[in-house]
Design an enzyme around this catalytic site. Structure first.
Site, PDB file in Angstrom:
ATOM      1  N   ASP A 130       2.434   5.306  -6.655  1.00  0.00           N
ATOM      2  CA  ASP A 130       4.031   5.297  -6.115  1.00  0.00           C
ATOM      3  C   ASP A 130       5.100   5.150  -6.893  1.00  0.00           C
ATOM      4  O   ASP A 130       6.496   5.053  -6.412  1.00  0.00           O
ATOM      5  CB  ASP A 130       3.719   4.026  -5.052  1.00  0.00           C
ATOM      6  CG  ASP A 130       2.846   4.105  -3.887  1.00  0.00           C
ATOM      7  OD1 ASP A 130       2.799   5.313  -3.502  1.00  0.00           O
ATOM      8  OD2 ASP A 130       2.188   3.302  -3.772  1.00  0.00           O
ATOM      9  N   HIS A 172       0.923  -1.265  -0.129  1.00  0.00           N
ATOM     10  CA  HIS A 172       0.198  -0.026  -0.059  1.00  0.00           C
ATOM     11  C   HIS A 172       0.965   1.202   0.163  1.00  0.00           C
ATOM     12  O   HIS A 172       1.633   1.409  -0.873  1.00  0.00           O
ATOM     13  CB  HIS A 172      -0.941  -0.046   1.061  1.00  0.00           C
ATOM     14  CG  HIS A 172      -2.086   0.790   1.160  1.00  0.00           C
ATOM     15  ND1 HIS A 172      -2.606   1.695   0.125  1.00  0.00           N
ATOM     16  CD2 HIS A 172      -3.057   1.163   2.329  1.00  0.00           C
ATOM     17  CE1 HIS A 172      -3.502   2.491   0.695  1.00  0.00           C
ATOM     18  NE2 HIS A 172      -3.986   2.009   1.730  1.00  0.00           N
ATOM     19  N   HIS A 199      -2.662  -2.453  -9.846  1.00  0.00           N
ATOM     20  CA  HIS A 199      -3.391  -1.631  -8.870  1.00  0.00           C
ATOM     21  C   HIS A 199      -4.763  -2.746  -8.909  1.00  0.00           C
ATOM     22  O   HIS A 199      -5.047  -3.338  -9.840  1.00  0.00           O
ATOM     23  CB  HIS A 199      -3.787  -0.435  -9.175  1.00  0.00           C
ATOM     24  CG  HIS A 199      -4.431   0.362  -8.320  1.00  0.00           C
ATOM     25  ND1 HIS A 199      -5.668   0.253  -7.702  1.00  0.00           N
ATOM     26  CD2 HIS A 199      -3.761   1.196  -7.545  1.00  0.00           C
ATOM     27  CE1 HIS A 199      -6.147   1.263  -6.872  1.00  0.00           C
ATOM     28  NE2 HIS A 199      -4.778   1.673  -6.535  1.00  0.00           N
TER      29      HIS A 199
END
Ligand code: CMC
Length: 434
Positions: free
Chosen positions: A363, A268, A307
């Site tokens: 990210d 995460h 994702h």
């Protein structure tokens, strides 16, 4: 269009059932009436990791994962990141509408005047080793706010709820900056009420001997955009943790601490930290094909890719990638950027990633910017937690106001031993142990 319902035939009994469909979903509880006998518990659905289960109705954030679309309260993330500020977006998430000029200045005033934390929290921070991970300190620091505000337990009072929301959004950067200063052994820098939300955060991180810290406007703006992009993302792991823990009616400090804890994980919010470590470990462009081979063999993971919801380019990653050049013009280019670009290029041509619809997520590039701005890698997930606080609180508030919500309590499919009698220790046969 046909009727908005689902016809189900239970082949165990031959009975037929009709279940209503609303908003493209059936209610899990409607399956309960499907039974083989009167004393049967009724049918359940089995959905580990909530792959296909909606846990709430929400009006906050919309994602179309196939198209790569993200909206907060109907506004596209591209427009918000270009034209808005983080505090305005936080207001939007929490109140449902963009503020008027007066509402915004009142909101910013309130946040600015709640940034200080109790001096005893500094002593609490001092208890950590100098090399403690800042995210571990933040999880504990947020939870440690709870006993300072015992009135926060009164979650039924709207005014009390609002005050805790303001406090949490205001104090998060202070706690985060204190974790950083603690790791460097530097004295804590106090908030400066003359600065913006992000400008003040930079001040608390980097102020040294100057009378007033002056944040670089490009970096202040870049952080503002990064904060907007990270503000909410509907029912992700940490938001689900906040809603689930909050459903016990615990105070929001404890619920948000649960969110920070969930965000810490490498799958995460901890992924941005892992991306940097991965790029450093690969070392040079010529090693990328070998690394990709290892990923395809299941020996490594391409961090910052993939994702649960996006099966297209993450729109946040697109914005961050575009912004990188502006930031690098002020800082200096991150030497890892060419490698990240090459890794993305190779992965997006490879059938392994294409067939699984694995694209860069938020990210993949954010860490490169954070690093160029001067943040140590361990601070990256902390930089995610600060802005996500407004999203967590908007979701917490929505959950508390939702008459359909109760304490979160999933069911299980019990597959263990049937009833059996206790065996005294002297009678147990050790050879039967697995
Ligand atoms: N590298 C290599 N293979 C991957 C990756 C990856 N990063 N992500 C998914 N896969 C493969 C996975 O092995 C599986 O393959 P197969 O069908 O052969 O078993 C397939 O793609 C589907 O993946 P999954 O694990 O079932 O998907 P998920 O929805 O459960 O997981 C995820 C989503 C984000 C946890 C996963 O993609 C991942 O671990 N990515 C790397 C960590 C990361 O970047 N996390 C940040 C997510 S975005 C920001 C946030 O939420 O904090």
């Amino acid at each position: 269009m046909g009727k908005e319902s689902l016809s189900i035939t239970d082949n165990r009994t031959g009975k037929a059932y009709e279940v209503p469909i609303e908003h493209g979903a059936i209610r899990g509880m409607d399956l309960r009436k499907i039974k083989v006998s009167d004393d049967d518990f009724g049918l359940m659905s089995y959905d580990p990791a909530f792959m296909n289960t909606a846990s709430c109705r929400s009006t906050i954030t919309f994602i179309d994962g196939d198209k790569g679309i993200l909206h907060y309260r109907g506004y596209p993330i591209e427009q918000l990141s270009e034209q808005s500020t983080y505090l305005e977006v936080a207001y939007l998430l929490l109140h449902g509408e963009l503020p008027t000029a007066d509402q915004l200045s009142d909101w910013a005033w309130k946040i600015t005047h709640h940034t200080w934390i109790h001096e005893n929290l500094k002593k609490f921070m001092d208890g950590f080793h100098h090399d403690a991970h800042p995210m571990g300190m933040l999880v504990s620091g947020v939870a440690a706010l709870s006993p300072f505000y015992p009135e926060a337990k009164n979650g039924t009072d709207a005014e009390t709820r609002q005050l805790q929301i303001v406090r949490l959004i205001a104090k998060m950067p202070t706690l985060a900056a204190f974790t950083y200063r603690h790791s460097l052994g530097m004295p804590y820098a106090y908030p400066d009420n003359d600065l913006s939300y992000t400008g003040n955060f930079l001040n608390m991180l980097w102020k040294t001997t100057e009378a007033q810290y002056k944040p670089d406007p490009v970096l202040e703006k870049a952080l503002e955009v990064l904060f907007i992009l990270h503000a909410d993302h509907e029912q992700n792991c940490s938001t689900n943790a906040v809603r689930s823990v909050g459903s016990s009616q615990v105070d929001p400090y404890c619920a948000v601490a649960a969110g920070v804890a969930a965000l810490y994980g490498p799958l995460h919010g901890g992924a941005n930290e892992e991306v940097l470590k991965m790029l450093q470990a690969i070392g040079s462009k010529d090693k990328i094909p070998e690394f990709v081979k290892q990923v395809k063999e299941g020996k490594a993971k391409l961090m910052g890719f993939g994702h649960r919801v996006y099966k297209n380019y993450d729109p946040r990653a697109k914005i961050i990638k575009r912004m990188a050049d502006e930031v690098f013009a002020v800082t200096r280019p991150n030497p890892l950027l060419p490698m990240a670009l090459e890794l993305e290029r190779i992965a997006l041509q490879d059938d392994y990633f294409v067939s699984r619809k694995l694209y860069p997520n938020v990210d993949f590039y954010s860490g490169l910017i954070y690093q160029a701005m001067g943040f140590p890698v361990a601070m990256f997930p902390v930089l995610f937690a600060i802005p996500r606080t407004s999203g967590w609180l908007a979701q917490w508030q929505e959950m508390r106001a939702d008459a359909e919500q109760k304490i979160a309590r999933p069911r299980q499919l019990y597959l263990g031993s049937a009833l059996r009698d206790y065996v005294p220790i002297a009678s147990r046969n050790s050879e039967e142990e697995p």
